[in-house]
Scaffold this motif. Structure first.
Motif, short mmCIF file in Angstrom:
data_model
loop_
_atom_site.label_atom_id
_atom_site.label_comp_id
_atom_site.label_asym_id
_atom_site.label_seq_id
_atom_site.Cartn_x
_atom_site.Cartn_y
_atom_site.Cartn_z
N HIS A 126 0.83 -1.20 0.00
CA HIS A 126 0.00 0.00 0.00
C HIS A 126 0.88 1.27 0.00
O HIS A 126 0.62 2.20 -0.76
CB HIS A 126 -0.94 -0.02 1.20
N GLN A 127 1.90 1.26 0.82
CA GLN A 127 2.80 2.42 0.84
C GLN A 127 3.55 2.53 -0.48
O GLN A 127 3.78 3.65 -0.99
CB GLN A 127 3.79 2.31 2.00
N ARG A 128 3.92 1.41 -1.05
CA ARG A 128 4.63 1.45 -2.33
C ARG A 128 3.73 1.98 -3.45
O ARG A 128 4.19 2.72 -4.32
CB ARG A 128 5.15 0.05 -2.67
N ALA A 129 2.45 1.63 -3.39
CA ALA A 129 1.52 2.18 -4.38
C ALA A 129 1.38 3.69 -4.23
O ALA A 129 1.34 4.44 -5.22
CB ALA A 129 0.16 1.51 -4.24
N LEU A 130 1.34 4.16 -2.99
CA LEU A 130 1.27 5.61 -2.75
C LEU A 130 2.55 6.30 -3.20
O LEU A 130 2.51 7.36 -3.84
CB LEU A 130 1.03 5.88 -1.26
N ASP A 131 3.68 5.71 -2.88
CA ASP A 131 4.96 6.31 -3.26
C ASP A 131 5.14 6.39 -4.77
O ASP A 131 5.84 7.27 -5.29
CB ASP A 131 6.13 5.51 -2.66
N ALA A 132 4.47 5.45 -5.48
CA ALA A 132 4.57 5.42 -6.94
C ALA A 132 3.50 6.29 -7.61
O ALA A 132 3.41 6.30 -8.85
CB ALA A 132 4.44 3.99 -7.44
N ASP A 133 2.71 7.01 -6.78
CA ASP A 133 1.66 7.88 -7.31
C ASP A 133 0.66 7.13 -8.18
O ASP A 133 0.18 7.65 -9.20
CB ASP A 133 2.26 9.06 -8.10
N THR A 135 -2.85 5.70 -9.35
CA THR A 135 -4.22 6.21 -9.24
C THR A 135 -5.21 5.12 -8.86
O THR A 135 -6.34 5.41 -8.48
CB THR A 135 -4.66 6.85 -10.57
N GLU A 136 -4.79 3.84 -9.01
CA GLU A 136 -5.62 2.73 -8.55
C GLU A 136 -4.73 1.65 -7.96
O GLU A 136 -3.54 1.55 -8.27
CB GLU A 136 -6.50 2.18 -9.67
N HIS A 137 -5.34 0.86 -7.12
CA HIS A 137 -4.64 -0.18 -6.38
C HIS A 137 -5.63 -1.33 -6.25
O HIS A 137 -6.74 -1.25 -6.80
CB HIS A 137 -4.22 0.40 -5.03
N GLY A 138 -5.27 -2.39 -5.56
CA GLY A 138 -6.25 -3.46 -5.44
C GLY A 138 -5.66 -4.73 -4.88
O GLY A 138 -4.66 -4.71 -4.15
N LEU A 162 -7.12 7.59 -3.36
CA LEU A 162 -7.66 8.92 -3.14
C LEU A 162 -6.56 9.88 -2.68
O LEU A 162 -5.59 9.45 -2.05
CB LEU A 162 -8.78 8.87 -2.11
N PRO A 163 -6.71 11.15 -2.98
CA PRO A 163 -5.66 12.12 -2.61
C PRO A 163 -5.34 12.12 -1.12
O PRO A 163 -4.20 12.37 -0.73
CB PRO A 163 -6.25 13.46 -3.06
N GLU A 164 -6.35 11.87 -0.29
CA GLU A 164 -6.14 11.92 1.16
C GLU A 164 -5.69 10.59 1.76
O GLU A 164 -5.50 10.48 2.97
CB GLU A 164 -7.42 12.37 1.87
N ASP A 165 -5.48 9.59 0.92
CA ASP A 165 -5.13 8.27 1.44
C ASP A 165 -3.76 8.24 2.10
O ASP A 165 -2.81 8.89 1.65
CB ASP A 165 -5.13 7.23 0.30
N ASP A 166 -3.68 7.46 3.17
CA ASP A 166 -2.39 6.97 3.65
C ASP A 166 -2.41 5.45 3.53
O ASP A 166 -3.40 4.87 3.05
CB ASP A 166 -2.10 7.43 5.08
N ALA A 167 -1.34 4.81 3.96
CA ALA A 167 -1.27 3.36 3.77
C ALA A 167 -2.40 2.64 4.50
O ALA A 167 -2.94 1.64 4.00
CB ALA A 167 0.08 2.84 4.25
#
Length: 212
Positions: A126-133, A135-138, A162-167
């Protein structure tokens, strides 16, 4: 479907077992499976209590008692095979498995991974998906092979980042989907609709599944 015709399932866990609970709930709701044992490599895994609460045999085989991965996996295989399962599900089992163990269960072992494979294999997805910017995950359900998180993909679910997401918030949104797609894939297998083909691809209802 009578109990004798239900697919026997052994679940392997290391932690809380929320995906185990999703399968237990689906079984109670009529999914044609019978979870015959839950095995953990950690004695303190809360998922063991989930199993006991539902009358499912809960067993512990600690990896700390073994000198290497090979001897542990050999004993784990013997323990699993004592229950003669039609399917083995990894439900948060935090162990890298040996090729010999994986090959023994070829075509009848599933894993669920919290990313849209082949992206973000391994941990901290989850953090890696955020760090990679992203737009979708799953999440992805796949047949287990000797390649870490690299087996043929059966089913995926996508969620927006979402823009406000954290891990933590992203993980919670993904986990909701895990609880939906894992029982669905297990149900296909239990109903005889899903198999791993000789070509190494998942087949559903007699047709090869398209790659995600």
């Amino acid at each position: 479907m009578s109990e004798d015709n239900r697919l026997s399932v052994v679940a392997l866990i290391s932690g809380g077992g929320s995906n185990l609970q999703a399968l237990i709930d689906a079984q109670a709701a009529g999914l044609p499976i019978r979870i015959v044992a839950v095995i953990s490599n950690r004695a303190d895994a809360p998922g063991l209590d989930r199993a006991r609460h539902h009358g499912i045999p809960a067993e512990i085989l600690s990896h700390r008692d073994y000198p290497d991965r090979e001897t542990y996996d050999a004993d784990l295989q013997r323990l699993i095979d004592r229950h003669d399962p039609g399917l083995v599900v990894l439900a948060g089992f935090m162990r890298i498995l040996t090729p010999e163990f994986v090959n023994h269960y070829r075509g009848r072992m599933f894993n669920i991974h919290p990313s849209l494979l082949p992206k973000f294999r391994g941990l901290h997805t989850h953090q890696r998906a955020l760090d990679a910017d992203e737009t979708e995950h799953g999440a992805s359900v796949h047949f287990v092979t000797a390649e870490l998180d690299g087996g043929p993909i059966i089913l995926q679910a996508r969620v927006p980042v979402l823009p406000e997401d954290d891990a933590a918030t992203l993980a919670a949104r993904v986990l909701e989907q895990e609880h939906r797609i894992y029982p669905a894939a297990v149900g296909w297998f239990a109903e005889g609709r899903l198999k791993l083909g000789e070509d190494g691809r998942p087949w559903l209802d007699g047709e090869p599944m398209p790659e995600p």
